[in-house]
Design a protein around this motif. Structure first.
Motif, PDB file in Angstrom:
ATOM      1  N   ASN A 164       0.812  -1.227   0.000  1.00 38.09           N
ATOM      2  CA  ASN A 164       0.000   0.000   0.000  1.00 38.09           C
ATOM      3  C   ASN A 164       0.849   1.282   0.000  1.00 38.09           C
ATOM      4  OD1 ASN A 164      -2.492  -1.462   0.102  1.00 38.09           O
ATOM      5  ND2 ASN A 164      -2.196  -1.761   2.305  1.00 38.09           N
ATOM      6  N   LEU A 165       1.875   1.281  -0.822  1.00 38.86           N
ATOM      7  CA  LEU A 165       2.658   2.484  -1.080  1.00 38.86           C
ATOM      8  C   LEU A 165       2.477   2.880  -2.537  1.00 38.86           C
ATOM      9  CD1 LEU A 165       6.049   1.948   0.814  1.00 38.86           C
ATOM     10  CD2 LEU A 165       4.207   3.526   1.394  1.00 38.86           C
ATOM     11  N   PRO A 166       2.644   4.148  -2.888  1.00 35.20           N
ATOM     12  CA  PRO A 166       2.474   4.571  -4.284  1.00 35.20           C
ATOM     13  C   PRO A 166       3.452   3.850  -5.210  1.00 35.20           C
ATOM     14  CG  PRO A 166       2.532   6.476  -2.833  1.00 35.20           C
ATOM     15  CD  PRO A 166       2.910   5.301  -1.993  1.00 35.20           C
ATOM     16  N   PRO A 167       2.968   3.087  -6.187  1.00 36.56           N
ATOM     17  CA  PRO A 167       3.884   2.359  -7.076  1.00 36.56           C
ATOM     18  C   PRO A 167       4.755   3.274  -7.924  1.00 36.56           C
ATOM     19  CG  PRO A 167       1.607   2.190  -7.846  1.00 36.56           C
ATOM     20  CD  PRO A 167       1.553   2.813  -6.497  1.00 36.56           C
ATOM     21  N   ASP A 168       4.336   4.518  -8.126  1.00 43.11           N
ATOM     22  CA  ASP A 168       5.137   5.452  -8.928  1.00 43.11           C
ATOM     23  C   ASP A 168       6.457   5.818  -8.245  1.00 43.11           C
ATOM     24  OD1 ASP A 168       3.226   5.454 -10.876  1.00 43.11           O
ATOM     25  OD2 ASP A 168       2.247   7.302 -10.211  1.00 43.11           O
ATOM     26  N   LEU A 169       6.591   5.492  -6.964  1.00 42.53           N
ATOM     27  CA  LEU A 169       7.857   5.736  -6.292  1.00 42.53           C
ATOM     28  C   LEU A 169       8.971   4.857  -6.846  1.00 42.53           C
ATOM     29  CD1 LEU A 169       7.015   6.111  -2.474  1.00 42.53           C
ATOM     30  CD2 LEU A 169       8.000   7.842  -3.975  1.00 42.53           C
ATOM     31  N   ALA A 170       8.624   3.693  -7.376  1.00 38.08           N
ATOM     32  CA  ALA A 170       9.632   2.732  -7.824  1.00 38.08           C
ATOM     33  C   ALA A 170      10.544   3.299  -8.908  1.00 38.08           C
ATOM     34  CB  ALA A 170       8.954   1.438  -8.285  1.00 38.08           C
ATOM     35  N   PRO A 171      10.010   3.797 -10.047  1.00 34.95           N
ATOM     36  CA  PRO A 171      10.924   4.344 -11.064  1.00 34.95           C
ATOM     37  C   PRO A 171      11.677   5.588 -10.581  1.00 34.95           C
ATOM     38  CG  PRO A 171       8.636   4.796 -11.648  1.00 34.95           C
ATOM     39  CD  PRO A 171       8.609   3.843 -10.499  1.00 34.95           C
ATOM     40  N   GLN A 172      11.075   6.374  -9.705  1.00 35.03           N
ATOM     41  CA  GLN A 172      11.761   7.555  -9.194  1.00 35.03           C
ATOM     42  C   GLN A 172      12.960   7.165  -8.313  1.00 35.03           C
ATOM     43  OE1 GLN A 172       8.969  10.425  -7.462  1.00 35.03           O
ATOM     44  NE2 GLN A 172       7.346   9.607  -8.742  1.00 35.03           N
ATOM     45  N   ILE A 173      12.753   6.152  -7.472  1.00 37.09           N
ATOM     46  CA  ILE A 173      13.857   5.671  -6.634  1.00 37.09           C
ATOM     47  C   ILE A 173      14.961   5.086  -7.509  1.00 37.09           C
ATOM     48  CG2 ILE A 173      14.504   3.907  -4.945  1.00 37.09           C
ATOM     49  CD1 ILE A 173      11.813   4.337  -3.601  1.00 37.09           C
ATOM     50  N   ALA A 174      14.573   4.330  -8.536  1.00 44.23           N
ATOM     51  CA  ALA A 174      15.558   3.712  -9.421  1.00 44.23           C
ATOM     52  C   ALA A 174      16.411   4.766 -10.127  1.00 44.23           C
ATOM     53  CB  ALA A 174      14.855   2.825 -10.441  1.00 44.23           C
ATOM     54  N   GLU A 175      15.788   5.805 -10.651  1.00 46.13           N
ATOM     55  CA  GLU A 175      16.530   6.838 -11.369  1.00 46.13           C
ATOM     56  C   GLU A 175      17.429   7.630 -10.416  1.00 46.13           C
ATOM     57  OE1 GLU A 175      18.040   9.179 -14.335  1.00 46.13           O
ATOM     58  OE2 GLU A 175      16.968   7.266 -14.421  1.00 46.13           O
ATOM     59  N   ALA A 176      16.917   7.949  -9.230  1.00 47.19           N
ATOM     60  CA  ALA A 176      17.738   8.669  -8.252  1.00 47.19           C
ATOM     61  C   ALA A 176      18.924   7.817  -7.810  1.00 47.19           C
ATOM     62  CB  ALA A 176      16.886   9.074  -7.057  1.00 47.19           C
ATOM     63  N   LEU A 177      18.705   6.518  -7.645  1.00 48.93           N
ATOM     64  CA  LEU A 177      19.787   5.626  -7.242  1.00 48.93           C
ATOM     65  C   LEU A 177      20.828   5.495  -8.359  1.00 48.93           C
ATOM     66  CD1 LEU A 177      20.623   3.905  -4.821  1.00 48.93           C
ATOM     67  CD2 LEU A 177      19.425   1.974  -5.863  1.00 48.93           C
ATOM     68  N   ARG A 178      20.384   5.528  -9.605  1.00 48.31           N
ATOM     69  CA  ARG A 178      21.319   5.479 -10.732  1.00 48.31           C
ATOM     70  C   ARG A 178      22.228   6.706 -10.731  1.00 48.31           C
ATOM     71  NH1 ARG A 178      22.169   7.266 -15.994  1.00 48.31           N
ATOM     72  NH2 ARG A 178      20.574   8.867 -15.721  1.00 48.31           N
ATOM     73  N   LYS A 179      21.647   7.886 -10.534  1.00 46.56           N
ATOM     74  CA  LYS A 179      22.453   9.106 -10.516  1.00 46.56           C
ATOM     75  C   LYS A 179      23.415   9.113  -9.323  1.00 46.56           C
ATOM     76  CE  LYS A 179      18.983  11.989 -12.865  1.00 46.56           C
ATOM     77  NZ  LYS A 179      18.070  13.157 -12.737  1.00 46.56           N
ATOM     78  N   ALA A 180      22.944   8.641  -8.179  1.00 44.95           N
ATOM     79  CA  ALA A 180      23.815   8.595  -7.004  1.00 44.95           C
ATOM     80  C   ALA A 180      24.977   7.633  -7.231  1.00 44.95           C
ATOM     81  CB  ALA A 180      23.014   8.176  -5.775  1.00 44.95           C
ATOM     82  N   THR A 181      24.710   6.509  -7.898  1.00 44.63           N
ATOM     83  CA  THR A 181      25.764   5.539  -8.183  1.00 44.63           C
ATOM     84  C   THR A 181      26.789   6.106  -9.155  1.00 44.63           C
ATOM     85  OG1 THR A 181      24.194   3.732  -7.820  1.00 44.63           O
ATOM     86  CG2 THR A 181      26.224   3.200  -8.989  1.00 44.63           C
ATOM     87  N   LEU A 182      26.324   6.784 -10.203  1.00 46.74           N
ATOM     88  CA  LEU A 182      27.236   7.401 -11.161  1.00 46.74           C
ATOM     89  C   LEU A 182      28.111   8.455 -10.489  1.00 46.74           C
ATOM     90  CD1 LEU A 182      24.871   7.819 -14.256  1.00 46.74           C
ATOM     91  CD2 LEU A 182      26.870   6.322 -14.106  1.00 46.74           C
ATOM     92  N   ALA A 183      27.498   9.264  -9.618  1.00 49.68           N
ATOM     93  CA  ALA A 183      28.267  10.288  -8.926  1.00 49.68           C
ATOM     94  C   ALA A 183      29.299   9.668  -7.986  1.00 49.68           C
ATOM     95  CB  ALA A 183      27.333  11.208  -8.153  1.00 49.68           C
ATOM     96  N   ALA A 184      28.951   8.549  -7.363  1.00 43.85           N
ATOM     97  CA  ALA A 184      29.885   7.890  -6.444  1.00 43.85           C
ATOM     98  C   ALA A 184      31.052   7.245  -7.189  1.00 43.85           C
ATOM     99  CB  ALA A 184      29.151   6.844  -5.617  1.00 43.85           C
ATOM    100  N   MET A 185      30.822   6.811  -8.438  1.00 43.61           N
ATOM    101  CA  MET A 185      31.912   6.194  -9.215  1.00 43.61           C
ATOM    102  C   MET A 185      33.013   7.205  -9.515  1.00 43.61           C
ATOM    103  SD  MET A 185      29.952   3.734 -11.922  1.00 43.61           S
ATOM    104  CE  MET A 185      29.276   2.155 -11.432  1.00 43.61           C
TER     105      MET A 185
END
Length: 353
Positions: A164-185
């Motif tokens: 019972n959480l908004p499913p639209d959070l999933a792609p937003q979390i994925a994209e934010a995590l991708r940018k954070a990973t790229l910045a950490a590399m």
């Protein structure tokens, strides 16, 4: 008859002496009070520091005990000599209910400590029972190539729907995590993938623990993260840049996670959970027999666990100290080891959870 001049001078000298004596007494009293206060403060600080160190020792002891239990359970083997799957009937899954420390010290006849009672509790949770958010990313062996896995985004969407959480959070979390990973590399390729200096500056910080997920999205509040905690995990990258999928343990995962990862409905997943209560699944093939018409996705499900969370809580009246440790169990037979990956600590007034 008028008093003589020497008599008036004597009176004034006596008054000055009395005033000086009063000033000296006031100064001495002030200095003495300050010294007493400083001594009291030093005693209080020393007492608090001693209590903090003793609390840490107790929690470290609880962690060592949990590691020992995990080792012993990991050494169990089946009749055929294969390691026993990880399941909820093992000793590690039994919570330590809140107990008075005086209970443990009762055998010490010389213990006359009349301090307020302290209470110790703890538990071990299987992190492989939760969905690893690192699965959302496809990390290429070539540095700087990080993409979002659409299949895993669908899994997370389904999981959010189940809890019972908004499913639209999933792609937003994925994209934010991708940018954070790229910045950490912090490589030339990742710098270019982010769109230059402005893109890297706008990228969120890489979260290391679940509590830090709020760094990814402004709308991801602490209350939402706490609702996610029983179902998702954020395991550390052990083999960057290769990445990889972390499978869930079908013997310990809740029905919501099983349904999302396997691609089945929650009613079917609940039946799987009820089935394993009578006897755990010895391998993935045995679990597949529960739903033969829906194949298990590759590398998505297993029957063993590597990652566990050890939580120790020490309570003294309304003050608590809570430690969470992420540990990894590896090896087999007598060579099993349990190492600490990271820790979280909370100290203060009991928040009531």
């Amino acid at each position: 008859m008028k008093r003589s001049q020497p008599s008036r001078l004597l009176v004034r000298q006596r008054g000055a002496a009395l005033l000086m004596a009063m000033v000296i007494v006031t100064v001495v009293a002030t200095i003495a009070s300050s010294m007493v206060w400083q001594q009291w403060r030093a005693v209080q600080v020393e007492s608090a520091e001693r209590g903090r160190q003793q609390s840490e020792w107790l929690l470290v002891g609880a962690l060592d005990f949990a590691r020992l239990v995990l080792k012993e359970d990991g050494r169990r083997v089946q009749t055929g000599g294969q390691p026993e799957p990880t399941h909820l009937a093992q000793q590690w899954a039994q919570d330590l209910k809140e107990m008075r420390l005086s209970t443990f010290l009762a055998v010490d006849k010389d213990n006359t400590d009349d301090a307020p009672d302290a209470f110790l509790s703890g538990k071990v949770s299987d992190i492989n029972a939760r969905y690893n958010l690192r699965n959302l990313l496809l990390i290429s062996p070539n540095p700087g190539l990080v993409d979002v896995d659409p299949q895993q985004v669908k899994v997370l969407r389904d999981l959010f729907t189940n809890i019972n959480l908004p499913p639209d959070l999933a792609p937003q979390i994925a994209e934010a995590l991708r940018k954070a990973t790229l910045a950490a590399m912090d490589t030339t390729q990742s710098f270019a993938a982010l769109g230059g200096e402005s893109g890297r500056a706008a990228a969120p910080l890489m979260p290391q623990r679940l509590d830090q997920l709020t760094w990814l999205l402004p709308k991801l509040g602490a209350d939402t993260v706490e609702r996610m905690r029983p179902y998702v995990a954020l395991l550390p990258y052990l083999n960057v840049p290769q990445g990889g999928i972390t499978a869930i343990n079908v013997n310990t995962a809740p029905k919501e996670v099983i349904a999302a990862v396997w691609g089945i409905d929650t009613a079917t997943a609940e039946r799987i959970v009820r089935t394993r209560q009578s006897h755990y699944f010895e391998d993935v093939a045995e679990a597949q027999k529960q739903v033969p018409i829906v194949p298990i996705p590759a590398d998505a499900i297993q029957v063993t666990s590597e990652y566990f969370e050890v939580t120790g809580i020490l309570r003294l009246e309304n003050q608590i100290m809570k430690n969470r440790h992420l540990v990894k169990r590896s090896g087999q037979a007598r060579q099993i080891d349990v190492i600490v990956m990271n820790q979280e600590r909370f100290s203060g007034v009991d928040p009531g959870n």
